[in-house]
Design a protein around this motif. Structure first.
Motif, PDB file in Angstrom:
ATOM      1  N   ALA A  87       0.764  -0.991  -0.190  1.00  0.00           N
ATOM      2  CA  ALA A  87      -0.144   0.004  -0.175  1.00  0.00           C
ATOM      3  C   ALA A  87       0.796   1.337  -0.079  1.00  0.00           C
ATOM      4  N   TRP A  93      -1.661   4.584   3.576  1.00  0.00           N
ATOM      5  CA  TRP A  93      -2.997   3.671   3.136  1.00  0.00           C
ATOM      6  C   TRP A  93      -2.603   2.365   3.912  1.00  0.00           C
ATOM      7  N   THR A  94      -3.911   1.532   4.239  1.00  0.00           N
ATOM      8  CA  THR A  94      -3.761   0.313   4.380  1.00  0.00           C
ATOM      9  C   THR A  94      -4.539  -0.590   3.306  1.00  0.00           C
ATOM     10  N   LEU A 115      -7.924   0.045  -0.989  1.00  0.00           N
ATOM     11  CA  LEU A 115      -6.976   0.801  -0.141  1.00  0.00           C
ATOM     12  C   LEU A 115      -7.843   1.591   0.521  1.00  0.00           C
ATOM     13  N   ARG A 138      -7.883   4.907   3.606  1.00  0.00           N
ATOM     14  CA  ARG A 138      -7.234   6.108   4.276  1.00  0.00           C
ATOM     15  C   ARG A 138      -8.098   7.045   4.667  1.00  0.00           C
ATOM     16  N   ARG A 170     -12.048   4.912   0.056  1.00  0.00           N
ATOM     17  CA  ARG A 170     -11.801   3.324  -0.272  1.00  0.00           C
ATOM     18  C   ARG A 170     -11.727   3.412  -1.710  1.00  0.00           C
ATOM     19  N   THR A 220      -3.480   2.344  -6.764  1.00  0.00           N
ATOM     20  CA  THR A 220      -2.338   2.800  -6.094  1.00  0.00           C
ATOM     21  C   THR A 220      -1.741   4.235  -6.815  1.00  0.00           C
ATOM     22  N   ALA A 240      -4.135   6.963  -5.214  1.00  0.00           N
ATOM     23  CA  ALA A 240      -3.759   6.857  -3.820  1.00  0.00           C
ATOM     24  C   ALA A 240      -2.510   7.709  -3.578  1.00  0.00           C
ATOM     25  N   ASN A 257      -2.364  11.548  -1.859  1.00  0.00           N
ATOM     26  CA  ASN A 257      -1.341  11.731  -1.027  1.00  0.00           C
ATOM     27  C   ASN A 257      -0.775  13.335  -1.507  1.00  0.00           C
TER      28      ASN A 257
END
Length: 82
Positions: free
Chosen positions: A3, A7-8, A16, A18, A58, A72, A75, A79
């Protein structure tokens, strides 16, 4: 699959996740607007929940049944928009 920072990976690798927290609703909504404009540009739209100063994401590729490179990349872009 790893991740991106912050993120998890949801159990089973389906998404993913967050959460971002801001000073107030206006800051959260401004961030959300920047993300929406980017998501529209790349035609990959996150699942989003916004409650006052918190924005939860999500990311998943429904057609692929889980996380893909598109998620990804989104994400990482989210960020950068923070």
């Amino acid at each position: 699959m790893d991740a991106p920072d912050g993120w998890t990976l949801e159990d089973g690798g389906k998404a993913l996740l967050r959460t971002f927290t801001f000073k107030d609703f206006s800051e959260a909504f401004g961030f959300l607007t920047r993300v929406a404009l980017h998501a529209e540009k790349v035609d990959h739209h996150p699942e989003i929940t916004n409650v006052w100063n918190r924005v939860d994401f999500r990311l998943t590729s429904h057609d692929a049944g889980g996380v893909t490179e598109r998620d990804t990349k989104l994400a990482e872009a989210i960020n950068a928009l923070r």
